[in-house]
Design a protein around this motif. Sequence first.
Motif, PDB file in Angstrom:
ATOM      1  N   MET A   1      -0.300  -3.256 -20.314  1.00 53.85           N
ATOM      2  CA  MET A   1      -0.848  -3.780 -19.100  1.00 53.85           C
ATOM      3  C   MET A   1      -0.153  -3.089 -17.933  1.00 53.85           C
ATOM      4  O   MET A   1       1.051  -2.864 -17.946  1.00 53.85           O
ATOM      5  CB  MET A   1      -0.631  -5.291 -19.007  1.00 53.85           C
ATOM      6  CG  MET A   1      -1.160  -5.833 -17.725  1.00 53.85           C
ATOM      7  SD  MET A   1      -0.888  -7.590 -17.362  1.00 53.85           S
ATOM      8  CE  MET A   1      -1.135  -8.396 -18.867  1.00 53.85           C
ATOM      9  N   TYR A   2      -0.929  -2.778 -16.931  1.00 50.52           N
ATOM     10  CA  TYR A   2      -0.409  -2.157 -15.721  1.00 50.52           C
ATOM     11  C   TYR A   2      -0.785  -3.042 -14.545  1.00 50.52           C
ATOM     12  O   TYR A   2      -1.919  -3.515 -14.455  1.00 50.52           O
ATOM     13  CB  TYR A   2      -1.028  -0.765 -15.513  1.00 50.52           C
ATOM     14  CG  TYR A   2      -0.842   0.141 -16.691  1.00 50.52           C
ATOM     15  CD1 TYR A   2       0.345   0.837 -16.860  1.00 50.52           C
ATOM     16  CD2 TYR A   2      -1.845   0.293 -17.648  1.00 50.52           C
ATOM     17  CE1 TYR A   2       0.531   1.671 -17.940  1.00 50.52           C
ATOM     18  CE2 TYR A   2      -1.667   1.119 -18.733  1.00 50.52           C
ATOM     19  CZ  TYR A   2      -0.484   1.803 -18.877  1.00 50.52           C
ATOM     20  OH  TYR A   2      -0.302   2.630 -19.955  1.00 50.52           O
ATOM     21  N   SER A   3       0.150  -3.273 -13.643  1.00 55.58           N
ATOM     22  CA  SER A   3      -0.154  -4.054 -12.452  1.00 55.58           C
ATOM     23  C   SER A   3       0.722  -3.586 -11.313  1.00 55.58           C
ATOM     24  O   SER A   3       1.798  -3.017 -11.527  1.00 55.58           O
ATOM     25  CB  SER A   3       0.043  -5.556 -12.696  1.00 55.58           C
ATOM     26  OG  SER A   3       1.397  -5.829 -12.985  1.00 55.58           O
ATOM     27  N   GLY A   4       0.237  -3.831 -10.101  1.00 58.66           N
ATOM     28  CA  GLY A   4       1.023  -3.438  -8.947  1.00 58.66           C
ATOM     29  C   GLY A   4       0.341  -3.849  -7.665  1.00 58.66           C
ATOM     30  O   GLY A   4      -0.815  -4.273  -7.650  1.00 58.66           O
ATOM     31  N   SER A   5       1.095  -3.740  -6.593  1.00 62.95           N
ATOM     32  CA  SER A   5       0.540  -4.022  -5.273  1.00 62.95           C
ATOM     33  C   SER A   5       1.298  -3.199  -4.250  1.00 62.95           C
ATOM     34  O   SER A   5       2.441  -2.797  -4.460  1.00 62.95           O
ATOM     35  CB  SER A   5       0.634  -5.513  -4.942  1.00 62.95           C
ATOM     36  OG  SER A   5       1.980  -5.915  -4.832  1.00 62.95           O
ATOM     37  N   VAL A   6       0.620  -2.949  -3.153  1.00 63.19           N
ATOM     38  CA  VAL A   6       1.221  -2.215  -2.050  1.00 63.19           C
ATOM     39  C   VAL A   6       0.694  -2.841  -0.763  1.00 63.19           C
ATOM     40  O   VAL A   6      -0.454  -3.280  -0.696  1.00 63.19           O
ATOM     41  CB  VAL A   6       0.891  -0.701  -2.137  1.00 63.19           C
ATOM     42  CG1 VAL A   6      -0.596  -0.439  -2.026  1.00 63.19           C
ATOM     43  CG2 VAL A   6       1.666   0.079  -1.108  1.00 63.19           C
ATOM     44  N   GLY A   7       1.552  -2.933   0.218  1.00 67.44           N
ATOM     45  CA  GLY A   7       1.149  -3.527   1.482  1.00 67.44           C
ATOM     46  C   GLY A   7       1.808  -2.829   2.647  1.00 67.44           C
ATOM     47  O   GLY A   7       2.839  -2.164   2.503  1.00 67.44           O
ATOM     48  N   SER A   8       1.196  -2.990   3.816  1.00 67.03           N
ATOM     49  CA  SER A   8       1.729  -2.377   5.017  1.00 67.03           C
ATOM     50  C   SER A   8       1.256  -3.157   6.236  1.00 67.03           C
ATOM     51  O   SER A   8       0.163  -3.731   6.228  1.00 67.03           O
ATOM     52  CB  SER A   8       1.262  -0.922   5.116  1.00 67.03           C
ATOM     53  OG  SER A   8       1.810  -0.312   6.264  1.00 67.03           O
ATOM     54  N   THR A   9       2.086  -3.156   7.263  1.00 62.60           N
ATOM     55  CA  THR A   9       1.724  -3.807   8.516  1.00 62.60           C
ATOM     56  C   THR A   9       1.764  -2.772   9.626  1.00 62.60           C
ATOM     57  O   THR A   9       2.747  -2.041   9.776  1.00 62.60           O
ATOM     58  CB  THR A   9       2.697  -4.956   8.840  1.00 62.60           C
ATOM     59  OG1 THR A   9       2.663  -5.896   7.765  1.00 62.60           O
ATOM     60  CG2 THR A   9       2.326  -5.649  10.130  1.00 62.60           C
ATOM     61  N   VAL A  10       0.674  -2.715  10.390  1.00 64.80           N
ATOM     62  CA  VAL A  10       0.580  -1.830  11.542  1.00 64.80           C
ATOM     63  C   VAL A  10       0.144  -2.694  12.717  1.00 64.80           C
ATOM     64  O   VAL A  10      -0.993  -3.172  12.748  1.00 64.80           O
ATOM     65  CB  VAL A  10      -0.427  -0.686  11.305  1.00 64.80           C
ATOM     66  CG1 VAL A  10      -0.561   0.182  12.549  1.00 64.80           C
ATOM     67  CG2 VAL A  10      -0.039   0.140  10.097  1.00 64.80           C
TER      68      VAL A  10
END
Length: 160
Positions: A1-10
């Motif tokens: 299983m592969y999982s992930g997240s990425v986030g950014s604030t501008v």
Amino acid sequence: MYSGSVGSTVGALHVELSGQYSHRVYDVAPLDPYLVNQVRDGNWHTGADAFYATPFYPDVTRTDGTYGLNLTYQTASWWTNRLVLGYDGYDNPRGQTQPRLTSPSDTMRSYGEFQRSRASVGYNSSIETKLGSTLGSRLTVGIDHWQTHETAESAREHGD
């Protein structure tokens, strides 16, 4: 299983992308393996010993995926807007790689597949206010929509 997240604030916009994916291969008989092994090894006898004594030749997999995009816009310190987009689904093909030949006429192979997916979208807006130093209030209004799609198919083939 592969999982992930990425986030950014501008500035006032926060973006988060997340996902999960898995692919599994099953190599099992459609019946209880303990029962099948007991009959195959001659420890138990049934009226269908030939059925259990022959391998099942299964080919079963399952693929799952879930993906989401969350957008949050802080219009003011007291006002927040959110947009959520999502997709999830799975595919579950199963079949028999060759005839089992429990008898000379047993030349049938089978195949089946079940797929399901769901797309969703949601939007909400919240207004928050302070009612003193320890008390606050939040009003949220929004809408959600989703659509589910399912398909199922099966086939059987004689090798004659």
